[in-house]
Motif scaffolding. Structure first.
Motif, PDB file in Angstrom:
ATOM      1  N   THR A  61     -18.222 -31.726  40.299  1.00  0.00           N
ATOM      2  CA  THR A  61     -19.425 -31.323  41.247  1.00  0.00           C
ATOM      3  C   THR A  61     -18.726 -32.098  42.692  1.00  0.00           C
ATOM      4  O   THR A  61     -18.057 -31.730  43.442  1.00  0.00           O
ATOM      5  CB  THR A  61     -20.375 -31.456  40.676  1.00  0.00           C
TER       6      THR A  61
ATOM      7  N   LEU B 272     -23.462 -33.763  35.450  1.00  0.00           N
ATOM      8  CA  LEU B 272     -23.735 -34.613  36.727  1.00  0.00           C
ATOM      9  C   LEU B 272     -24.843 -35.444  36.640  1.00  0.00           C
ATOM     10  O   LEU B 272     -24.749 -36.818  36.645  1.00  0.00           O
ATOM     11  CB  LEU B 272     -23.576 -33.841  38.045  1.00  0.00           C
TER      12      LEU B 272
ATOM     13  N   ARG C 229     -22.371 -27.815  34.929  1.00  0.00           N
ATOM     14  CA  ARG C 229     -21.739 -28.974  35.622  1.00  0.00           C
ATOM     15  C   ARG C 229     -22.799 -29.786  36.206  1.00  0.00           C
ATOM     16  O   ARG C 229     -22.742 -31.129  36.165  1.00  0.00           O
ATOM     17  CB  ARG C 229     -20.995 -28.519  36.612  1.00  0.00           C
ATOM     18  N   CYS C 230     -23.756 -29.144  36.270  1.00  0.00           N
ATOM     19  CA  CYS C 230     -24.992 -30.000  37.187  1.00  0.00           C
ATOM     20  C   CYS C 230     -25.717 -30.873  35.978  1.00  0.00           C
ATOM     21  O   CYS C 230     -25.939 -32.030  36.493  1.00  0.00           O
ATOM     22  CB  CYS C 230     -26.023 -29.301  37.799  1.00  0.00           C
TER      23      CYS C 230
ATOM     24  N   ALA D  39     -28.109 -36.166  45.529  1.00  0.00           N
ATOM     25  CA  ALA D  39     -27.368 -36.990  44.213  1.00  0.00           C
ATOM     26  C   ALA D  39     -27.495 -38.540  44.223  1.00  0.00           C
ATOM     27  O   ALA D  39     -28.220 -38.765  43.383  1.00  0.00           O
ATOM     28  CB  ALA D  39     -25.892 -36.642  44.138  1.00  0.00           C
TER      29      ALA D  39
ATOM     30  N   SER E 298     -17.809 -33.619  35.450  1.00  0.00           N
ATOM     31  CA  SER E 298     -18.589 -32.468  35.989  1.00  0.00           C
ATOM     32  C   SER E 298     -18.095 -31.599  37.062  1.00  0.00           C
ATOM     33  O   SER E 298     -18.425 -30.528  37.348  1.00  0.00           O
ATOM     34  CB  SER E 298     -19.976 -33.005  36.617  1.00  0.00           C
TER      35      SER E 298
ATOM     36  N   LEU F 279     -22.020 -23.680  36.557  1.00  0.00           N
ATOM     37  CA  LEU F 279     -22.802 -24.484  37.550  1.00  0.00           C
ATOM     38  C   LEU F 279     -23.897 -25.166  36.950  1.00  0.00           C
ATOM     39  O   LEU F 279     -23.849 -26.395  37.143  1.00  0.00           O
ATOM     40  CB  LEU F 279     -22.990 -23.775  38.773  1.00  0.00           C
TER      41      LEU F 279
END
Length: 218
Positions: free
Chosen positions: A142, A21, A17-18, A93, A140, A14
């Motif tokens: 997400t 992003l 991935r963040c 986001a 990503s 995670l």
């Protein structure tokens, strides 16, 4: 054992991935700033925020955040009980995205193109950077940006292909921005040949990058 461990492996990835992003958001913001400061028109999805910024005096990033907040509310209205609560994370986001746009505009604006040919080069470079940012956000795995989320929601609700709805959405936003600018300011803001170039080129570049640099199996 392998299947039971899979969720833990996904959770462990995670932070990666963040980070991907956030990198994608930063690249997309820089791409929009480059395209806008080229002086040949901004990207189709940014036409309304850019026009609203010229009318209200609010920053480009602020109006981008407000429009995308409307997109999130639109998703909720269209999908109702089918709206994934996970998609509420689109709000923080896109807040980061709006702040990144303001920062990118502050950095790029002093170097705005002074004539058409350098402007074209700057616009094309912005499209490439924007496409890279979109690919990073996709990779990503997400969340999607609200601008894509509303297109997905419309696609599901209307039972129409995503690509067709995306094109229609870009056209509607561009027309809305043109009418808004003409009605309030007396002239169109942020819509020129660069807007059309972005409408065609960004999608092509995203497909090319994803095909040329396929994601490695993990």
């Amino acid at each position: 054992m392998q299947n039971s461990a899979a969720p833990f492996r996904r959770f462990a990835r995670l932070p990666e991935r963040c980070a991907l992003l956030l990198l994608g958001i930063a690249a997309a913001a820089l791409g929009i700033a480059l395209t806008t400061c080229a002086g040949l028109g901004t990207t189709p999805i940014s036409t309304v925020p850019y026009t609203a910024s010229a009318i209200t005096g609010l920053s480009f990033g602020t109006t981008t955040f407000l429009l995308n907040l409307c997109f999130v509310l639109g998703q909720m209205a269209l999908l109702r009980r089918s709206f994934p609560l996970w998609n509420l994370l689109q709000i923080p986001a896109v807040f980061v995205f709006g702040a990144a746009i303001d920062l990118a505009m502050a950095l790029v604006s002093p170097h705005s193109a002074a004539s058409w040919l350098p402007g074209l080069a700057m616009s094309l470079a912005g499209n490439v950077v924007l496409a890279v940012g979109i690919v990073l956000q996709i990779r990503s795995r997400t969340i999607v940006q609200p601008g894509e989320g509303i297109v997905l929601a419309l696609s599901v609700t209307l039972r129409r292909p995503f690509g067709s709805v995306k094109v229609a959405n870009d056209v509607v936003l561009s027309l809305a921005a043109a009418l808004l600018g003409w009605a309030v300011l007396g002239h169109v803001v942020g819509l020129r040949e660069g807007t059309l170039i972005s409408a065609v080129l960004v999608g092509v570049l995203v497909k090319f990058i994803m095909k040329r640099f396929p994601e490695r199996e993990k």
